[in-house]
Scaffold this motif. Structure first.
Motif, PDB file in Angstrom:
ATOM      1  N   TYR A  18      61.430  42.444  81.919  1.00  0.00           N
ATOM      2  CA  TYR A  18      61.603  42.491  83.361  1.00  0.00           C
ATOM      3  C   TYR A  18      61.898  43.924  83.776  1.00  0.00           C
ATOM      4  N   ALA A  22      58.703  46.439  89.006  1.00  0.00           N
ATOM      5  CA  ALA A  22      57.520  45.590  89.063  1.00  0.00           C
ATOM      6  C   ALA A  22      57.810  44.112  88.849  1.00  0.00           C
ATOM      7  N   ARG A  24      58.503  40.725  86.612  1.00  0.00           N
ATOM      8  CA  ARG A  24      58.215  40.249  85.251  1.00  0.00           C
ATOM      9  C   ARG A  24      57.080  41.037  84.634  1.00  0.00           C
ATOM     10  N   CYS A  26      54.285  41.579  81.261  1.00  0.00           N
ATOM     11  CA  CYS A  26      53.524  40.917  80.199  1.00  0.00           C
ATOM     12  C   CYS A  26      53.968  41.498  78.860  1.00  0.00           C
ATOM     13  N   GLN A  31      52.301  45.450  81.055  1.00  0.00           N
ATOM     14  CA  GLN A  31      52.008  45.702  82.463  1.00  0.00           C
ATOM     15  C   GLN A  31      52.719  44.627  83.286  1.00  0.00           C
ATOM     16  N   ALA A  32      52.848  44.872  84.589  1.00  0.00           N
ATOM     17  CA  ALA A  32      53.397  43.843  85.467  1.00  0.00           C
ATOM     18  C   ALA A  32      52.479  42.630  85.422  1.00  0.00           C
ATOM     19  N   LEU A  33      53.033  41.419  85.547  1.00  0.00           N
ATOM     20  CA  LEU A  33      52.221  40.212  85.462  1.00  0.00           C
ATOM     21  C   LEU A  33      51.108  40.201  86.497  1.00  0.00           C
ATOM     22  N   THR A  34      51.340  40.784  87.661  1.00  0.00           N
ATOM     23  CA  THR A  34      50.295  40.828  88.678  1.00  0.00           C
ATOM     24  C   THR A  34      49.156  41.763  88.292  1.00  0.00           C
ATOM     25  N   ALA A  35      49.415  42.747  87.430  1.00  0.00           N
ATOM     26  CA  ALA A  35      48.393  43.698  87.003  1.00  0.00           C
ATOM     27  C   ALA A  35      47.886  43.412  85.593  1.00  0.00           C
ATOM     28  N   CYS A  36      48.404  42.386  84.944  1.00  0.00           N
ATOM     29  CA  CYS A  36      48.031  42.060  83.563  1.00  0.00           C
ATOM     30  C   CYS A  36      46.585  41.569  83.502  1.00  0.00           C
ATOM     31  N   LYS A  40      44.136  36.886  81.600  1.00  0.00           N
ATOM     32  CA  LYS A  40      43.241  36.273  82.564  1.00  0.00           C
ATOM     33  C   LYS A  40      41.937  35.886  81.901  1.00  0.00           C
TER      34      LYS A  40
END
Length: 126
Positions: A18, A22, A24, A26, A31-36, A40
């Protein structure tokens, strides 16, 4: 007393989970979960042909229409599944990159997909 091997093993498990900047993180790519991008799923790879078939296996003799090979992401596949289910007046689901529609609606599904003109559509099976 712990051995140096077990302490080294524990040290490899630690990592940034954490961040106040950013949120949480990965654990794989840090990387931040939104940028991971490592978690995906990509679009299903295939030969570019959408296949429509009927299957009864594992459904106690009840037939379902399967639509496989549609190169859409999960959200678009859900929307297409909803459109097809509504047009057929039947229930169904979207799972594992396939659309399942309850009953034998192959002709109607093929007609609807060809009207969209986005893919090559073929009937698979008998």
């Amino acid at each position: 007393m712990k051995s140096s091997k077990s302490l080294a093993g524990l040290a490899s498990l630690s990592g940034l989970v954490y961040s106040t900047e950013a949120g949480r993180m990965c654990p794989a790519c840090r990387q931040a979960l939104t940028a991971c991008v490592c978690g995906k799923p990509s679009l299903p790879k295939g030969d570019g042909i959408v296949r429509v078939s009927r299957e009864t296996k594992g459904r106690a003799g009840k037939g379902v229409t399967l639509v496989k090979g549609v190169p859409l992401d999960e959200a678009e596949l859900m929307a297409l599944g909803k459109t097809l289910k509504t047009a057929c007046g039947s229930g169904g689901t979207v799972k594992d990159g396939m659309i399942e529609i309850q009953g034998d609606h192959r002709e109607r599904v093929i007609e609807l997909l060809k009207k969209q003109g986005r893919w090559t559509v073929k009937q698979a099976g008998g």
